[in-house]
Structures are given as C-alpha cells and as structure tokens.
Motif scaffolding. Structure first.
Motif, PDB file in Angstrom:
ATOM      1  N   ALA A  83       0.820  -1.208   0.000  1.00 40.63           N
ATOM      2  CA  ALA A  83       0.000   0.000   0.000  1.00 40.63           C
ATOM      3  C   ALA A  83       0.857   1.264   0.000  1.00 40.63           C
ATOM      4  CB  ALA A  83      -0.930  -0.002   1.210  1.00 40.63           C
ATOM      5  N   HIS A  84       2.100   1.185   0.470  1.00 41.14           N
ATOM      6  CA  HIS A  84       2.982   2.353   0.489  1.00 41.14           C
ATOM      7  C   HIS A  84       3.575   2.661  -0.877  1.00 41.14           C
ATOM      8  CE1 HIS A  84       2.769   2.516   4.862  1.00 41.14           C
ATOM      9  NE2 HIS A  84       3.049   1.219   4.900  1.00 41.14           N
ATOM     10  N   LEU A  85       3.396   1.736  -1.826  1.00 43.28           N
ATOM     11  CA  LEU A  85       3.831   1.930  -3.209  1.00 43.28           C
ATOM     12  C   LEU A  85       5.339   2.139  -3.340  1.00 43.28           C
ATOM     13  CD1 LEU A  85       0.984   4.266  -4.582  1.00 43.28           C
ATOM     14  CD2 LEU A  85       1.174   1.784  -4.733  1.00 43.28           C
ATOM     15  N   GLU A  86       6.114   1.584  -2.420  1.00 39.80           N
ATOM     16  CA  GLU A  86       7.568   1.660  -2.564  1.00 39.80           C
ATOM     17  C   GLU A  86       8.032   0.882  -3.789  1.00 39.80           C
ATOM     18  OE1 GLU A  86      10.030   1.080   0.864  1.00 39.80           O
ATOM     19  OE2 GLU A  86       8.385   1.549   2.223  1.00 39.80           O
ATOM     20  N   SER A  87       7.280  -0.175  -4.148  1.00 43.78           N
ATOM     21  CA  SER A  87       7.617  -0.969  -5.333  1.00 43.78           C
ATOM     22  C   SER A  87       6.790  -0.556  -6.540  1.00 43.78           C
ATOM     23  CB  SER A  87       7.401  -2.461  -5.037  1.00 43.78           C
ATOM     24  OG  SER A  87       8.234  -2.883  -3.982  1.00 43.78           O
ATOM     25  N   GLY A  88       6.079   0.597  -6.435  1.00 42.45           N
ATOM     26  CA  GLY A  88       5.272   1.088  -7.538  1.00 42.45           C
ATOM     27  C   GLY A  88       3.886   0.457  -7.583  1.00 42.45           C
ATOM     28  N   PHE A  89       3.097   0.867  -8.582  1.00 43.14           N
ATOM     29  CA  PHE A  89       1.736   0.351  -8.717  1.00 43.14           C
ATOM     30  C   PHE A  89       1.721  -1.123  -9.121  1.00 43.14           C
ATOM     31  CE2 PHE A  89       0.963   4.913  -9.129  1.00 43.14           C
ATOM     32  CZ  PHE A  89      -0.153   5.071  -8.321  1.00 43.14           C
ATOM     33  N   GLY A  90       2.839  -1.611  -9.643  1.00 46.52           N
ATOM     34  CA  GLY A  90       2.914  -3.028  -9.967  1.00 46.52           C
ATOM     35  C   GLY A  90       2.709  -3.917  -8.754  1.00 46.52           C
ATOM     36  N   ALA A  91       3.057  -3.404  -7.559  1.00 47.63           N
ATOM     37  CA  ALA A  91       2.867  -4.178  -6.334  1.00 47.63           C
ATOM     38  C   ALA A  91       1.388  -4.430  -6.074  1.00 47.63           C
ATOM     39  CB  ALA A  91       3.498  -3.451  -5.151  1.00 47.63           C
ATOM     40  N   LEU A  92       0.551  -3.410  -6.321  1.00 47.61           N
ATOM     41  CA  LEU A  92      -0.885  -3.591  -6.121  1.00 47.61           C
ATOM     42  C   LEU A  92      -1.463  -4.577  -7.135  1.00 47.61           C
ATOM     43  CD1 LEU A  92      -2.010   0.087  -5.364  1.00 47.61           C
ATOM     44  CD2 LEU A  92      -1.535  -1.764  -3.748  1.00 47.61           C
ATOM     45  N   PHE A  93      -0.935  -4.535  -8.364  1.00 47.15           N
ATOM     46  CA  PHE A  93      -1.389  -5.495  -9.367  1.00 47.15           C
ATOM     47  C   PHE A  93      -1.029  -6.912  -8.944  1.00 47.15           C
ATOM     48  CE2 PHE A  93      -0.480  -8.075 -13.128  1.00 47.15           C
ATOM     49  CZ  PHE A  93      -1.714  -8.025 -13.778  1.00 47.15           C
ATOM     50  N   ARG A  94       0.180  -7.093  -8.401  1.00 48.97           N
ATOM     51  CA  ARG A  94       0.591  -8.422  -7.935  1.00 48.97           C
ATOM     52  C   ARG A  94      -0.258  -8.871  -6.746  1.00 48.97           C
ATOM     53  NH1 ARG A  94       5.533  -5.981  -9.472  1.00 48.97           N
ATOM     54  NH2 ARG A  94       6.610  -7.180 -11.119  1.00 48.97           N
ATOM     55  N   CYS A  95      -0.688  -7.926  -5.913  1.00 46.17           N
ATOM     56  CA  CYS A  95      -1.592  -8.274  -4.805  1.00 46.17           C
ATOM     57  C   CYS A  95      -2.942  -8.745  -5.339  1.00 46.17           C
ATOM     58  CB  CYS A  95      -1.786  -7.071  -3.882  1.00 46.17           C
ATOM     59  SG  CYS A  95      -0.365  -6.704  -2.829  1.00 46.17           S
ATOM     60  N   PHE A  96      -3.432  -8.069  -6.383  1.00 41.98           N
ATOM     61  CA  PHE A  96      -4.689  -8.493  -7.005  1.00 41.98           C
ATOM     62  C   PHE A  96      -4.554  -9.898  -7.577  1.00 41.98           C
ATOM     63  CE2 PHE A  96      -7.210  -8.686 -10.993  1.00 41.98           C
ATOM     64  CZ  PHE A  96      -8.487  -8.707 -10.424  1.00 41.98           C
ATOM     65  N   ARG A  97      -3.413 -10.171  -8.219  1.00 39.67           N
ATOM     66  CA  ARG A  97      -3.162 -11.501  -8.769  1.00 39.67           C
ATOM     67  C   ARG A  97      -3.131 -12.548  -7.651  1.00 39.67           C
ATOM     68  NH1 ARG A  97       2.374 -13.874 -10.125  1.00 39.67           N
ATOM     69  NH2 ARG A  97       1.903 -15.744 -11.351  1.00 39.67           N
ATOM     70  N   LEU A  98      -2.445 -12.238  -6.565  1.00 38.46           N
ATOM     71  CA  LEU A  98      -2.374 -13.176  -5.449  1.00 38.46           C
ATOM     72  C   LEU A  98      -3.743 -13.387  -4.817  1.00 38.46           C
ATOM     73  CD1 LEU A  98      -0.590 -14.943  -3.677  1.00 38.46           C
ATOM     74  CD2 LEU A  98      -0.105 -12.930  -2.250  1.00 38.46           C
ATOM     75  N   THR A  99      -4.576 -12.342  -4.823  1.00 33.90           N
ATOM     76  CA  THR A  99      -5.931 -12.463  -4.281  1.00 33.90           C
ATOM     77  C   THR A  99      -6.750 -13.464  -5.093  1.00 33.90           C
ATOM     78  OG1 THR A  99      -5.883 -10.172  -3.489  1.00 33.90           O
ATOM     79  CG2 THR A  99      -8.041 -11.210  -3.713  1.00 33.90           C
ATOM     80  N   LEU A 100      -6.704 -13.343  -6.428  1.00 33.00           N
ATOM     81  CA  LEU A 100      -7.427 -14.294  -7.276  1.00 33.00           C
ATOM     82  C   LEU A 100      -6.872 -15.708  -7.108  1.00 33.00           C
ATOM     83  CD1 LEU A 100      -7.882 -12.356 -10.655  1.00 33.00           C
ATOM     84  CD2 LEU A 100      -9.559 -12.735  -8.854  1.00 33.00           C
ATOM     85  N   PHE A 101      -5.561 -15.813  -6.964  1.00 37.57           N
ATOM     86  CA  PHE A 101      -4.919 -17.118  -6.802  1.00 37.57           C
ATOM     87  C   PHE A 101      -5.393 -17.788  -5.517  1.00 37.57           C
ATOM     88  CE2 PHE A 101      -1.411 -19.825  -5.419  1.00 37.57           C
ATOM     89  CZ  PHE A 101      -1.091 -20.519  -6.569  1.00 37.57           C
TER      90      PHE A 101
END
Length: 410
Positions: A83-101
């Motif tokens: 949520a702090h976006l230290e790794s950029g918006f790609g981190a939130l996309f990876r969280c969405f992917r992990l959520t579906l997984f």
C-alpha cells in the motif's frame, strides 16, 4: 464414508492455475512473443480459473484448510506492505493476482480430500508444458540450447528458463514414481512420463531440481518402507544403482554438476551470495523490516534474489517470513502425523522438494508453482469429507394396546 465426486472442469481450473504461474520472463523464443501478450495470457488464465471455480461452486462451499488460511494472512501482509507503493503500482497489481490465486484455491478446497485426482491433473498439465519444451528442442535445437544459458535447455516455444523446466520435470518424475509404486499406474504409462522427463532434466543441468528430486523421493519412499514391499524393492535397487553410478561415472557426474564453473563461482552459488549479502546489508526502517517493501519481481539492485526466504523478507518482511515458515511447518507436521499411505508419501515428496528448493529459488511468497505444489500436498493431507446420509430416519414402533389388537382381529 464417501467423498463428493470431483467435476471434470476442475482439471481445467488447475491447468489454468499452472498456466498463470509459468511466468512471462525467460529465454528468447523461436517466434518472438511480446511480454505484454504473455502477461495477458497468464493473467487471463488466472481470471478464467477463478470464474470457472466460482461457476462450479456458486454457493462458495469451502473446507477448512490451515495452508490456505495462512496464505490468506500472507496476502493481507502483502497488501499492507504494497500500500505504500515503494515498489510502484505493480505491487498492487501483484496483490490483485495473489488475491485471485488464493481465492481460487479456497473455492477448490471443496473437492480436496485424500484422493489422487489433483495429482493426476498436476502430472498431466506439467507434462504438457514439458512436451512444448521438447517440441521446441526438435524444431530449433539452437534456440532451445542457447549459448546465453551455457547450452542449458530452455523453452523455445514459450519462454521458460532451465530452473523452471528442471523443476517441472523433477516434480512429475517423483509423483509418477510414487504412483507406480502404489499401483496407481502401469509401467508403460509411467515410462512414457519418466523417461522423457529425465532426459529434459539432464539437459537443463539444474542442480536444485536434481537434488530436490533425490532427497524428496528418499524421504517419501522412506515413509513407505515399513508398509510397502514395492517401496522396499525400489529403495534397494536405487541404492545399488546409485552406488554403481557414483563409482563408475564419478568424473562425468562431477562435470555435469559443476557445469564448467570455477570453484569460486560455485562456492558463491553462481553469484547468488553477493546479491544476498547486499540485500541483508541494505538499511531498512522498522516498518520495512516487519512488512517489507511490497510485492515485486523478486530482485534486488536489478539482480534476481533466487532465495524464497530473502525474497519474502525483502517484499513481506519478517512477518511474511514467519508466515511462510508456519505453513511449511504445519504441512510437514501434519504429514508426519498421518499414517503411512501413498497420499502421505506424495505430500512428503512435494513438501521436502519445495523446502529444499526455497534456498536457491524464489516463489514461496507469491503466486508460483511452489505454492501450487504445496496446495497439492495440502489436498492430499486433508481427511475425506463425509457425504450426508440420504437414508430415512428410523421410526420407533410404539406398542399397540391389547384392546386395539382385538379390534384389528375382528
């Protein structure tokens, strides 16, 4: 005691999950595939897997699973760190992917029992992946054995690295050997899987996969020695063959194992140790130590981390490392407490393989083949669910008064 029959579409869902975890980075393919196209295919496969799982389980009936529950906690930690976006918006996309997984795994728990259905799906899907690798080797040997990777086998049709191919080959070899010992498949079918997979594993020169296969099989077969004659026979022959190979082919095996590397390069684990030292020496805030910097591409300073524990520490912090340790310990503990069986042996093989590979490969903190291997182990260790009985309840006969009996006689 009966278990609910697994719908055939579940095999498709499992295959889509495997497709999603193949990744989008790897060797150059014969026909150049844009990374955006590969990502669209893999992400589309995950969305399709979740939708199909939801369609086949519309009432969202799930079974308790300690493994998926801890994965859910790891997902929550990932969201907090990203949520702090230290790794950029790609981190939130990876969280969405992990959520579906993780959500798809929850939906599939309805059909998790100690049967071998998911094992067969696992072997078939990864064997199909290896078939594409073999096809690429036949079509273009130069592209499949490039100098960039030191002549090691890569995916020429789909971008797969040597460690990926070695992992897939080792896992299905181990599972097929166990199925053969348990009488769940015949020798011809087993040979059709084991022999070509061994050839591909040898061409990858992947030490981690080879050691994981040998150690995992040793532990799995060892769990069956007291109850299985086939396991004792196989173990005896394996010891004889290993002894002959160690004596007669020692120099050849050493050459294969070193892959032409110098002792310095080998001792630093092909440069991995330098990245690990730099990662551990980097300054971190208290929040970064606890929660990490968010989900990323498992790299540090532009170089791959290639260690699950350090990758989790970097992205999900000490809390993430603790959660990964918890689900590995829980799965291992449950496997040790189960009575000897083929299902238990398969689970021990998968758990031990993933634990060993975690030292030189990343993947335990994000959607990956390793999490799928462990999900398969969790399904094998789950006790069968009882199907509600459809029999009518017994009707208690009440005694008929003597006066009423006379009336009935008349």
């Amino acid at each position: 005691m009966e278990t609910e029959r697994t719908p055939k579409i579940i095999g498709t869902v499992w295959g889509l999950l495997i497709l999603n975890t193949l990744g989008s980075a790897g060797a150059k393919t014969i026909i150049p595939l844009p990374r955006s196209l590969i990502q669209m295919v893999t992400m589309g496969a995950l969305v399709a897997a979740f939708v199909l799982a939801l369609l086949v389980n519309p009432r969202v009936r799930i079974r308790p699973s300690a493994y998926v529950f801890v994965l859910t906690l790891l997902l929550a930690t990932s969201v907090i760190s990203s949520a702090h976006l230290e790794s950029g918006f790609g981190a939130l996309f990876r969280c969405f992917r992990l959520t579906l997984f993780v959500g798809t795994l929850w939906l599939l728990t309805r059909w998790w029992d100690d049967g071998m259905t998911f094992v067969r799906h696992h072997i078939r899907m990864y064997f199909a992946v290896l078939a594409s690798v073999a096809a690429g080797l036949v079509v273009s040997p130069g592209a499949a054995l490039p100098d960039l990777y030191g002549g090691r086998l890569v995916g020429a049709l789909w971008p797969l690295t040597p460690p990926q191919i070695g992992q897939y080959a080792a896992v299905i070899i181990g599972l097929t050997v166990l199925l053969l010992m348990g009488g769940r498949t015949d020798r011809k079918s087993a040979a059709l899987v084991i022999v070509p997979s061994l050839v591909l594993l040898g061409l990858t020169h992947t030490r981690t996969a080879t050691l994981g296969l040998l150690v995992g099989l040793a532990l799995a077969i060892g769990s069956l020695l007291l109850t299985s004659t086939a396991a004792r026979r196989f173990f005896s022959w394996a010891v004889v063959i290993a002894t002959v190979a160690a004596v007669g082919f020692a120099s050849l095996l050493q050459t294969w194992f070193l892959r032409g590397q110098s002792k310095e390069n080998f001792s630093s684990l092909t440069g991995r140790a330098k990245v690990w030292d730099a990662l551990l020496a980097a300054p971190r805030t208290t929040g970064e130590q606890l929660f990490g910097v968010g989900l990323g591409d498992k790299s540090f300073g532009g170089l791959p981390i290639d260690d699950s524990w350090l990758a989790v520490y970097n992205e999900q912090g000490l809390i993430g490392v603790g959660l990964v340790a918890v689900f590995l310990v829980v799965l291992g503990g449950v496997a040790l407490l189960r009575p000897p069986s083929l299902q238990r042996a398969c689970a021990i093989f998968l758990i031990s393989y993933c634990a060993l590979a975690s030292y030189t490969e990343a993947g335990l903190g994000d959607a990956s083949p390793y999490l799928l291997h462990l999900a398969l182990a969790a399904s094998l260790l789950m006790t069968p669910a009882e199907t509600p009985s459809l029999a009518l309840p017994e009707v208690t006969r009440r005694p008929v008064p003597r006066r009423d009996r006379r009336t009935e006689v008349r």
